[in-house]
Design a protein around this motif. Structure first.
Motif, PDB file in Angstrom:
ATOM      1  N   TYR A  41       0.805  -1.227   0.000  1.00 58.39           N
ATOM      2  CA  TYR A  41       0.000   0.000   0.000  1.00 58.39           C
ATOM      3  C   TYR A  41       0.839   1.279   0.000  1.00 58.39           C
ATOM      4  O   TYR A  41       0.336   2.361   0.261  1.00 58.39           O
TER       5      TYR A  41
ATOM      6  N   VAL B 136      -3.284   3.714  -5.604  1.00 56.83           N
ATOM      7  CA  VAL B 136      -4.347   3.152  -6.442  1.00 56.83           C
ATOM      8  C   VAL B 136      -5.022   1.994  -5.710  1.00 56.83           C
ATOM      9  O   VAL B 136      -6.257   1.895  -5.674  1.00 56.83           O
ATOM     10  N   GLU B 137      -4.223   1.116  -5.108  1.00 55.29           N
ATOM     11  CA  GLU B 137      -4.775  -0.032  -4.380  1.00 55.29           C
ATOM     12  C   GLU B 137      -5.583   0.412  -3.156  1.00 55.29           C
ATOM     13  O   GLU B 137      -6.624  -0.181  -2.849  1.00 55.29           O
ATOM     14  N   ARG B 138      -5.123   1.439  -2.447  1.00 53.66           N
ATOM     15  CA  ARG B 138      -5.872   1.958  -1.291  1.00 53.66           C
ATOM     16  C   ARG B 138      -7.219   2.512  -1.731  1.00 53.66           C
ATOM     17  O   ARG B 138      -8.238   2.309  -1.066  1.00 53.66           O
ATOM     18  N   GLU B 139      -7.233   3.215  -2.881  1.00 54.68           N
ATOM     19  CA  GLU B 139      -8.489   3.776  -3.395  1.00 54.68           C
ATOM     20  C   GLU B 139      -9.462   2.662  -3.778  1.00 54.68           C
ATOM     21  O   GLU B 139     -10.653   2.749  -3.495  1.00 54.68           O
ATOM     22  N   LYS B 140      -8.949   1.597  -4.401  1.00 52.86           N
ATOM     23  CA  LYS B 140      -9.801   0.445  -4.759  1.00 52.86           C
ATOM     24  C   LYS B 140     -10.388  -0.202  -3.504  1.00 52.86           C
ATOM     25  O   LYS B 140     -11.572  -0.514  -3.457  1.00 52.86           O
ATOM     26  N   ALA B 141      -9.540  -0.399  -2.494  1.00 55.10           N
ATOM     27  CA  ALA B 141      -9.992  -1.029  -1.248  1.00 55.10           C
ATOM     28  C   ALA B 141     -11.035  -0.156  -0.555  1.00 55.10           C
ATOM     29  O   ALA B 141     -12.030  -0.659  -0.045  1.00 55.10           O
TER      30      ALA B 141
ATOM     31  N   ALA C 175     -13.086   1.993  -1.977  1.00 55.54           N
ATOM     32  CA  ALA C 175     -14.317   1.934  -2.774  1.00 55.54           C
ATOM     33  C   ALA C 175     -15.076   0.638  -2.487  1.00 55.54           C
ATOM     34  O   ALA C 175     -16.299   0.652  -2.333  1.00 55.54           O
ATOM     35  N   ALA C 176     -14.357  -0.460  -2.398  1.00 54.25           N
ATOM     36  CA  ALA C 176     -14.983  -1.759  -2.107  1.00 54.25           C
ATOM     37  C   ALA C 176     -15.609  -1.740  -0.700  1.00 54.25           C
ATOM     38  O   ALA C 176     -16.708  -2.256  -0.488  1.00 54.25           O
TER      39      ALA C 176
ATOM     40  N   LYS D  82     -18.844   0.259  -0.761  1.00 53.74           N
ATOM     41  CA  LYS D  82     -19.911  -0.536  -1.372  1.00 53.74           C
ATOM     42  C   LYS D  82     -20.540  -1.479  -0.345  1.00 53.74           C
ATOM     43  O   LYS D  82     -21.753  -1.656  -0.327  1.00 53.74           O
TER      44      LYS D  82
END
Length: 156
Positions: free
Chosen positions: A135, A142-147, A149-150, A153
């Protein structure tokens, strides 16, 4: 990523004590400097599990180890060595009792020193991949933003 220099001046002792948790970026690496019970610690700023920021994590003692508790998923990370710990039962034990187990080192830790009221951090020189490395940097962002967002959700 190999550290290139250091130790780095990260602040005045009194200011860091008052802040308790302080965020710094050194050589592109985001770290958290923590002051707790007369000791300074420095660890990667994002939890190894899902990249959540540890800035607001509570400091608690588990099994004699001072840990930061990730605010998102309650993962417990040893401040001194970066070890992930958890409480579980060993099904092979009769009777089975709840006790603490180690996942090994999951969070990169850094060396903190103090000299004449100034606090310095030397980045870890431990070789090999440690899960919190994932991270860090631009790819880590980018990976922190994906996590995040998930996670968002899931809560909807």
């Amino acid at each position: 990523m190999e550290p290139t220099a250091g130790p780095y001046l990260v602040g005045k002792k009194d200011e860091l004590i008052e802040a308790k948790h302080s965020f710094r970026t050194l050589e592109g690496r985001d770290i958290l400097i923590i002051y707790h019970q007369n000791d300074f610690y420095a660890i990667d700023s994002y939890c190894y599990h899902a990249g959540a920021t540890l800035q607001n994590g509570d400091i608690e003692e588990f099994d004699g180890k001072m840990c930061i508790v990730c605010p998102n998923h309650k993962y417990k990370i040893c401040l001194a060595q970066g070890e992930g710990i958890y409480k579980a039962r060993d099904p092979m034990e009769k009777p089975s009792v709840l006790r603490w187990f180690s996942k090994g080192v999951k969070q990169r830790t850094h060396t903190v020193t103090e000299n004449n009221g100034d606090v310095y951090v030397k980045l870890s020189e431990q070789r090999g991949f440690i899960e919190s490395d994932f991270y860090q940097g631009e790819k880590g962002k980018v990976e922190r933003e994906k996590a995040a967002a998930a996670e968002k959700k899931k809560t909807k």
